[in-house]
Design a protein around this motif. Structure first.
Motif, PDB file in Angstrom:
ATOM      1  N   SER A 106       0.825  -1.196   0.000  1.00 49.42           N
ATOM      2  CA  SER A 106       0.000   0.000   0.000  1.00 49.42           C
ATOM      3  C   SER A 106       0.872   1.263   0.000  1.00 49.42           C
ATOM      4  O   SER A 106       0.547   2.253  -0.667  1.00 49.42           O
ATOM      5  N   THR A 107       1.966   1.235   0.739  1.00 52.49           N
ATOM      6  CA  THR A 107       2.888   2.373   0.744  1.00 52.49           C
ATOM      7  C   THR A 107       3.488   2.573  -0.641  1.00 52.49           C
ATOM      8  O   THR A 107       3.543   3.703  -1.147  1.00 52.49           O
ATOM      9  N   GLU A 108       3.926   1.480  -1.253  1.00 55.01           N
ATOM     10  CA  GLU A 108       4.481   1.582  -2.618  1.00 55.01           C
ATOM     11  C   GLU A 108       3.453   2.163  -3.579  1.00 55.01           C
ATOM     12  O   GLU A 108       3.767   3.048  -4.380  1.00 55.01           O
ATOM     13  N   ARG A 109       2.238   1.673  -3.501  1.00 57.96           N
ATOM     14  CA  ARG A 109       1.175   2.158  -4.395  1.00 57.96           C
ATOM     15  C   ARG A 109       0.907   3.649  -4.175  1.00 57.96           C
ATOM     16  O   ARG A 109       0.785   4.415  -5.126  1.00 57.96           O
ATOM     17  N   ALA A 110       0.838   4.069  -2.912  1.00 57.91           N
ATOM     18  CA  ALA A 110       0.577   5.483  -2.606  1.00 57.91           C
ATOM     19  C   ALA A 110       1.720   6.373  -3.098  1.00 57.91           C
ATOM     20  O   ALA A 110       1.478   7.481  -3.594  1.00 57.91           O
ATOM     21  N   LEU A 111       2.950   5.897  -3.000  1.00 55.44           N
ATOM     22  CA  LEU A 111       4.089   6.683  -3.492  1.00 55.44           C
ATOM     23  C   LEU A 111       4.044   6.828  -5.010  1.00 55.44           C
ATOM     24  O   LEU A 111       4.335   7.898  -5.553  1.00 55.44           O
ATOM     25  N   ILE A 112       3.645   5.765  -5.706  1.00 56.93           N
ATOM     26  CA  ILE A 112       3.500   5.838  -7.164  1.00 56.93           C
ATOM     27  C   ILE A 112       2.402   6.829  -7.526  1.00 56.93           C
ATOM     28  O   ILE A 112       2.560   7.650  -8.445  1.00 56.93           O
ATOM     29  N   GLN A 113       1.288   6.783  -6.812  1.00 51.78           N
ATOM     30  CA  GLN A 113       0.206   7.741  -7.047  1.00 51.78           C
ATOM     31  C   GLN A 113       0.692   9.170  -6.811  1.00 51.78           C
ATOM     32  O   GLN A 113       0.358  10.080  -7.569  1.00 51.78           O
ATOM     33  N   ALA A 114       1.452   9.374  -5.761  1.00 50.75           N
ATOM     34  CA  ALA A 114       1.934  10.710  -5.412  1.00 50.75           C
ATOM     35  C   ALA A 114       2.877  11.260  -6.482  1.00 50.75           C
ATOM     36  O   ALA A 114       2.883  12.463  -6.742  1.00 50.75           O
ATOM     37  N   GLU A 115       3.658  10.385  -7.086  1.00 42.07           N
ATOM     38  CA  GLU A 115       4.567  10.820  -8.161  1.00 42.07           C
ATOM     39  C   GLU A 115       3.800  11.416  -9.335  1.00 42.07           C
ATOM     40  O   GLU A 115       4.319  12.254 -10.064  1.00 42.07           O
ATOM     41  N   ALA A 116       2.561  11.011  -9.524  1.00 40.62           N
ATOM     42  CA  ALA A 116       1.768  11.476 -10.662  1.00 40.62           C
ATOM     43  C   ALA A 116       1.063  12.810 -10.387  1.00 40.62           C
ATOM     44  O   ALA A 116       0.462  13.383 -11.295  1.00 40.62           O
ATOM     45  N   LEU A 117       1.134  13.313  -9.146  1.00 41.45           N
ATOM     46  CA  LEU A 117       0.479  14.577  -8.816  1.00 41.45           C
ATOM     47  C   LEU A 117       1.232  15.746  -9.454  1.00 41.45           C
ATOM     48  O   LEU A 117       2.420  15.638  -9.765  1.00 41.45           O
ATOM     49  N   GLN A 118       0.550  16.856  -9.615  1.00 45.74           N
ATOM     50  CA  GLN A 118       1.152  18.003 -10.285  1.00 45.74           C
ATOM     51  C   GLN A 118       2.084  18.807  -9.391  1.00 45.74           C
ATOM     52  O   GLN A 118       2.989  19.464  -9.890  1.00 45.74           O
ATOM     53  N   ASP A 119       1.863  18.806  -8.098  1.00 46.21           N
ATOM     54  CA  ASP A 119       2.681  19.607  -7.190  1.00 46.21           C
ATOM     55  C   ASP A 119       3.805  18.778  -6.589  1.00 46.21           C
ATOM     56  O   ASP A 119       3.750  17.552  -6.555  1.00 46.21           O
ATOM     57  N   ASP A 120       4.812  19.480  -6.080  1.00 48.89           N
ATOM     58  CA  ASP A 120       5.922  18.825  -5.392  1.00 48.89           C
ATOM     59  C   ASP A 120       5.555  18.619  -3.928  1.00 48.89           C
ATOM     60  O   ASP A 120       4.928  19.491  -3.308  1.00 48.89           O
ATOM     61  N   TYR A 121       5.963  17.485  -3.381  1.00 50.19           N
ATOM     62  CA  TYR A 121       5.677  17.177  -1.984  1.00 50.19           C
ATOM     63  C   TYR A 121       6.864  16.466  -1.342  1.00 50.19           C
ATOM     64  O   TYR A 121       7.664  15.815  -2.018  1.00 50.19           O
ATOM     65  N   GLN A 122       6.934  16.583  -0.023  1.00 50.75           N
ATOM     66  CA  GLN A 122       7.872  15.804   0.770  1.00 50.75           C
ATOM     67  C   GLN A 122       7.061  14.664   1.395  1.00 50.75           C
ATOM     68  O   GLN A 122       6.153  14.917   2.188  1.00 50.75           O
ATOM     69  N   PRO A 123       7.352  13.406   1.047  1.00 60.89           N
ATOM     70  CA  PRO A 123       6.564  12.304   1.606  1.00 60.89           C
ATOM     71  C   PRO A 123       6.983  11.958   3.030  1.00 60.89           C
ATOM     72  O   PRO A 123       8.164  11.945   3.365  1.00 60.89           O
ATOM     73  N   ARG A 124       5.975  11.687   3.833  1.00 58.47           N
ATOM     74  CA  ARG A 124       6.150  11.251   5.214  1.00 58.47           C
ATOM     75  C   ARG A 124       5.054  10.227   5.485  1.00 58.47           C
ATOM     76  O   ARG A 124       4.116  10.108   4.711  1.00 58.47           O
ATOM     77  N   LEU A 125       5.159   9.529   6.570  1.00 52.84           N
ATOM     78  CA  LEU A 125       4.065   8.675   7.018  1.00 52.84           C
ATOM     79  C   LEU A 125       3.467   9.303   8.267  1.00 52.84           C
ATOM     80  O   LEU A 125       4.188   9.834   9.116  1.00 52.84           O
ATOM     81  N   LEU A 126       2.152   9.233   8.364  1.00 50.62           N
ATOM     82  CA  LEU A 126       1.452   9.744   9.536  1.00 50.62           C
ATOM     83  C   LEU A 126       0.614   8.613  10.108  1.00 50.62           C
ATOM     84  O   LEU A 126      -0.301   8.109   9.453  1.00 50.62           O
ATOM     85  N   SER A 127       0.948   8.219  11.322  1.00 47.08           N
ATOM     86  CA  SER A 127       0.204   7.178  12.026  1.00 47.08           C
ATOM     87  C   SER A 127      -0.863   7.840  12.892  1.00 47.08           C
ATOM     88  O   SER A 127      -0.593   8.828  13.576  1.00 47.08           O
ATOM     89  N   VAL A 128      -2.076   7.282  12.838  1.00 50.79           N
ATOM     90  CA  VAL A 128      -3.193   7.797  13.625  1.00 50.79           C
ATOM     91  C   VAL A 128      -3.668   6.648  14.520  1.00 50.79           C
ATOM     92  O   VAL A 128      -4.580   5.900  14.168  1.00 50.79           O
ATOM     93  N   PRO A 129      -3.026   6.476  15.692  1.00 48.56           N
ATOM     94  CA  PRO A 129      -3.356   5.335  16.546  1.00 48.56           C
ATOM     95  C   PRO A 129      -4.815   5.248  16.946  1.00 48.56           C
ATOM     96  O   PRO A 129      -5.357   4.148  17.065  1.00 48.56           O
ATOM     97  N   GLU A 130      -5.470   6.385  17.141  1.00 48.62           N
ATOM     98  CA  GLU A 130      -6.872   6.360  17.564  1.00 48.62           C
ATOM     99  C   GLU A 130      -7.773   5.682  16.537  1.00 48.62           C
ATOM    100  O   GLU A 130      -8.845   5.194  16.876  1.00 48.62           O
ATOM    101  N   LEU A 131      -7.342   5.654  15.282  1.00 52.05           N
ATOM    102  CA  LEU A 131      -8.145   5.033  14.222  1.00 52.05           C
ATOM    103  C   LEU A 131      -7.481   3.781  13.643  1.00 52.05           C
ATOM    104  O   LEU A 131      -7.980   3.224  12.668  1.00 52.05           O
ATOM    105  N   TYR A 132      -6.358   3.361  14.209  1.00 48.86           N
ATOM    106  CA  TYR A 132      -5.599   2.237  13.646  1.00 48.86           C
ATOM    107  C   TYR A 132      -5.367   2.496  12.154  1.00 48.86           C
ATOM    108  O   TYR A 132      -5.672   1.654  11.310  1.00 48.86           O
ATOM    109  N   MET A 133      -4.826   3.659  11.852  1.00 50.34           N
ATOM    110  CA  MET A 133      -4.724   4.130  10.476  1.00 50.34           C
ATOM    111  C   MET A 133      -3.327   4.677  10.212  1.00 50.34           C
ATOM    112  O   MET A 133      -2.733   5.323  11.075  1.00 50.34           O
ATOM    113  N   ILE A 134      -2.838   4.411   9.006  1.00 49.85           N
ATOM    114  CA  ILE A 134      -1.580   5.003   8.543  1.00 49.85           C
ATOM    115  C   ILE A 134      -1.860   5.691   7.222  1.00 49.85           C
ATOM    116  O   ILE A 134      -2.558   5.133   6.359  1.00 49.85           O
ATOM    117  N   THR A 135      -1.310   6.894   7.068  1.00 47.20           N
ATOM    118  CA  THR A 135      -1.473   7.626   5.811  1.00 47.20           C
ATOM    119  C   THR A 135      -0.110   8.019   5.274  1.00 47.20           C
ATOM    120  O   THR A 135       0.852   8.182   6.036  1.00 47.20           O
TER     121      THR A 135
END
Length: 196
Positions: A106-135
């Motif tokens: 899922s991380t690999e897929r999200a990074l590939i998707q992000a490469e296709a965006l028009q703007d420049d970004y610095q990728p990071r991971l954000l863990s949200v323990p209250e929701l058992y979620m990683i973005t």
């Protein structure tokens, strides 16, 4: 546009490479894919892992995050087969553990998707323990210190799969749009009176 992947602290990378070179560390890992790999592996795409301390911040405050470690994707051939996490100790950065599971692909897929965006970004991971979620957190300030900062309203969050019910995985959401949804997910519903 290319992602501006921040450099990991050199001791964090060294600790992962040392662990990858240690047969005992690899054999003891709960990662069948890593234990059974033939040939060489590499540690790539270091991403700082930030933890969202509270989905619902105090009134008038922005969400606060803290750096929890650095995550490296462990690649064999064309695909990542595992990840290696590091953590900050009193003696500096140290290898924490190897793991595998759905968040790797899922991380690999999200990074590939992000490469296709028009703007420049610095990728990071954000863990949200209250929701058992990683973005995947796409931070708009590409020159920012990757070890600090909070999500800006215009930053993008791409929930990794599996995402919590009601939140679409692999869809880029502005922080200003996703944070209210996350807040609703963790806020208890009000009681509707007492039973008769």
């Amino acid at each position: 546009m290319p992602l501006h992947v921040p450099p990991a602290p050199a001791p964090a990378l060294r600790s992962v490479l040392t662990a990858l070179g240690s047969p005992a560390a690899v054999r003891g890992a709960p990662t069948p894919a890593l234990r059974s790999v033939q040939g060489t592996v590499s540690a790539e795409l270091p991403l700082p892992v930030h933890v969202l301390d509270q989905v619902v911040p105090r009134p008038g405050r922005r969400p606060r995050t803290r750096l929890a470690g650095w995550r490296f994707l462990v690649r064999s051939g064309e695909h990542a087969i595992a990840a290696a996490d590091t953590m900050l100790t009193p003696d500096g950065w140290a290898f924490s553990h190897f793991f595998e599971g759905p968040y790797i692909a899922s991380t690999e897929r999200a990074l590939i998707q992000a490469e296709a965006l028009q703007d420049d970004y610095q990728p990071r991971l954000l863990s949200v323990p209250e929701l058992y979620m990683i973005t995947l957190w796409l931070h708009g300030d590409t020159g920012a210190d990757a070890a600090s900062g909070t999500p800006a309203p215009t930053d993008l969050l791409v929930p990794l799969a599996p995402a919590p019910p009601g939140i679409a995985a692999h869809r880029a959401h502005r922080v200003a749009d996703l944070l209210p949804v996350m807040t609703l997910r963790v806020t208890p519903a009000p009681l509707l009176g007492s039973p008769a």
